[in-house]
Design an enzyme around this catalytic site. Structure first.
Site, PDB file in Angstrom:
ATOM      1  N   LYS A  83       0.866  -1.171   0.000  1.00 56.67           N
ATOM      2  CA  LYS A  83       0.000   0.000   0.000  1.00 56.67           C
ATOM      3  C   LYS A  83       0.910   1.231   0.000  1.00 56.67           C
ATOM      4  CE  LYS A  83      -2.757   3.376   1.400  1.00 56.67           C
ATOM      5  NZ  LYS A  83      -2.255   4.766   1.557  1.00 56.67           N
TER       6      LYS A  83
ATOM      7  N   GLU B  12       9.774   1.378  10.980  1.00 54.60           N
ATOM      8  CA  GLU B  12      10.833   2.391  10.823  1.00 54.60           C
ATOM      9  C   GLU B  12      10.120   3.733  10.917  1.00 54.60           C
ATOM     10  OE1 GLU B  12      12.573   5.347   9.325  1.00 54.60           O
ATOM     11  OE2 GLU B  12      12.544   4.275   7.409  1.00 54.60           O
TER      12      GLU B  12
ATOM     13  N   CYS C  36      13.438  10.755   7.117  1.00 56.07           N
ATOM     14  CA  CYS C  36      13.360  10.363   8.526  1.00 56.07           C
ATOM     15  C   CYS C  36      14.707  10.474   9.223  1.00 56.07           C
ATOM     16  CB  CYS C  36      12.811   8.956   8.641  1.00 56.07           C
ATOM     17  SG  CYS C  36      13.739   7.739   7.689  1.00 56.07           S
TER      18      CYS C  36
ATOM     19  N   GLU D 232      10.083  16.668  14.960  1.00 63.12           N
ATOM     20  CA  GLU D 232      10.746  16.424  13.679  1.00 63.12           C
ATOM     21  C   GLU D 232      10.303  17.502  12.684  1.00 63.12           C
ATOM     22  OE1 GLU D 232      11.692  12.470  11.002  1.00 63.12           O
ATOM     23  OE2 GLU D 232       9.766  12.644  11.996  1.00 63.12           O
TER      24      GLU D 232
END
Length: 513
Positions: free
Chosen positions: A205, A283, A317, A415
């Protein structure tokens, strides 16, 4: 609009400059990779409802293509197909699986230019970066085509003479791969390459912002001869994604889930997988420190920071999130960094020559970055350069430098996921370690120093799954990619990348004379 028209429309949407001429010979091949249907059980199919949703180019807001808006009914069909295919795929030899992956790798290599252009069109990243992602992503197919033949078992020493003890590894079953928009090719190959090598089948997906490269990659998997049902792709709009994701985690026919994305979504999927005690690999988000010690080579540190911060406009990331600079080199480093940002970074459409910073992926992402910058300045940080939307377009953000940042400011806690450097000053190594480790995230970290003793001390002290030492680009198929704390579970890439897709079966042979 058919795929050939879509290709011509894509050419018109961009200036392309030299790229257009270069791609003339690729036009037909590119068009053949453009799909407005999903791939389930070896067939290209629409959503059962017939509904579709648009994929927009973030550089100009124009629609590149429409793809199926699938729901649970469609996804169940994909899971069923993967489950049926697993019954035969698990019995293939490692050499056979290796050959299939190698053929897929070869076709991806052959079509890398068309795939890179498609990636730039849907994700916005500069073409040079898209080419880099193609090389990086395809390296996982190459790597796992080789690792498929190295899924070894063990023979243990029995406590008695009448027994022999053997451990073998077997594939877990159907794997749901839920991938993000920031690396739409690499995050698929990193997961699917390992899963197929182990003998698992997959339902992919892709992110709703970037499904086109996923469909193109699976087109090439089909051409490589990978049997029907072994790899399946379903697409869904943002509205339907929660329900689709829930089924991909809770279906009894799914043995494992691999997800790359935000920590918040990862926690939700973790809960959903707990219902069936699924194997899961996560992750998740990071808050990477980038530490520059007095003993650092400043030019190398600046070069590393440019890579670690501005690749994909900061939307990675493992992007450097908190730049910590020791007092002894602070002013010199700031001056050099400001000069480098102003002179080397070119913002614009990723198809334009010389551009190395593209747009943010969508309006919500830009709004988040703008708010983080505004809130940090209101809390007392100084804006050195940038700080607002770039004239290049609505989703472009200026490369930004903030100084005077402290631990309690919002950009040090969250972040950023944008082209923003937030700089903190520190005095001692101990202070740097305290700041660096004062987060629940632990994905990547970076530091620069020429002191060998300090290198070992700091590398051991940093609470992160990955550490870049005098290096800003740490990703490679050979590397064990993953984090600790709330940044994830498991490792991708390296020889450990297959671990999530196999279980160990213990065989005890008795009655031996």
């Amino acid at each position: 609009m058919n795929s050939s028209c879509l290709w011509m429309n894509l050419l018109r949407q961009h200036k392309y400059k030299g790229v257009g001429a270069m791609m003339r010979g690729h036009g037909v091949r590119f068009a053949s990779l453009m799909h407005q249907q999903c791939y389930i059980g070896g067939q290209w199919v629409p959503a059962a409802s017939g509904k579709m949703f648009p994929v927009e180019n973030p550089a100009n807001g124009k629609v590149v293509c429409n793809v199926p808006d699938m729901v649970e009914q469609d996804v169940q069909a994909a899971i069923d197909a993967a489950h049926t295919a697993f019954q035969t795929w698990k019995k293939t030899t490692a050499k056979e699986r290796s050959n299939f992956l190698r053929k897929w790798y070869n076709l991806m290599e052959e079509h890398k230019e068309e795939l890179a252009c498609l990636l730039t069109a849907e994700a916005g990243k500069p073409l040079a970066e898209a080419r880099g992602e193609m090389m990086y992503g395809n390296s996982f197919l190459e790597w796992f085509s080789e690792e498929a033949r190295r899924v070894y078992g063990e023979v243990a020493q029995s406590p008695t003479t009448s027994k022999e003890m053997v451990f073998i590894r077997q594939p877990i079953g159907v794997v749901s791969a839920i991938t993000p928009w920031n690396f739409p090719i690499a995050m698929i190959t990193r997961k699917v390459g390992a899963a197929l090598a182990a003998g698992c089948t997959c339902v992919i997906k892709p992110a709703e912002d970037t499904p086109l490269t996923a469909l193109a990659a699976v087109d090439l998997a089909e051409k490589a001869g990978i049997p029907p049902g072994v790899v399946n792709v379903v697409t869904a709009s943002r509205a339907n994604t929660p329900a689709v994701g829930n089924l991909m985690c809770t279906s009894p026919k799914v043995a494992g889930v691999s997800f790359t994305g935000s920590t918040a979504v990862g926690k939700l999927l973790y809960k959903q997988c707990a219902q069936g005690i699924k194997r899961i690999g996560l992750e998740l988000g990071g808050n990477a420190p980038f530490i520059v010690f007095d003993q650092a080579n400043l030019k190398a540190a600046i070069d590393g920071l440019i890579i670690a911060k501005f690749r994909n406009a900061g939307q990675t990331c493992i992007s450097a999130n908190r730049v910590l600079v020791q007092a002894g080199v602070y002013e010199q480093f700031l001056a050099l960094m400001k000069e480098t940002v102003e002179q080397r970074l070119v913002v614009g459409d990723g198809m334009d020559e010389g551009v190395n910073v593209g747009p943010l992926i969508n309006a919500s992402q830009l709004k988040k970055v703008q708010k983080l910058v505004n809130d940090t300045v209101e809390q007392g940080a100084q804006l050195v350069v940038g700080g607002s939307v770039h004239p290049a377009g609505e989703l472009f953000f200026q490369p930004t430098i903030l100084t005077g940042v402290t631990d309690d400011m919002v950009c040090a806690k969250e972040e950023i996921f944008g082209p923003v450097i937030a700089v903190q000053k520190f005095q001692t190594e101990e202070e740097a370690m305290e700041i660096a480790n004062s987060t629940q995230n632990g994905l990547a970290s970076y530091f620069y120093s020429q002191d060998v003793s300090q290198v070992w001390r700091v590398a051991r002290s940093l609470e992160a799954g990955m550490v870049g030492i005098n290096e800003g680009l740490i990703s490679a198929a050979e590397g064990a990619f993953g984090g600790i704390k709330e940044s994830g579970i498991g490792r991708e890439g390296s020889r450990h990348g297959i671990d999530d897709y196999t279980y160990i079966k213990y065989l005890c042979f008795g009655g031996i004379n």
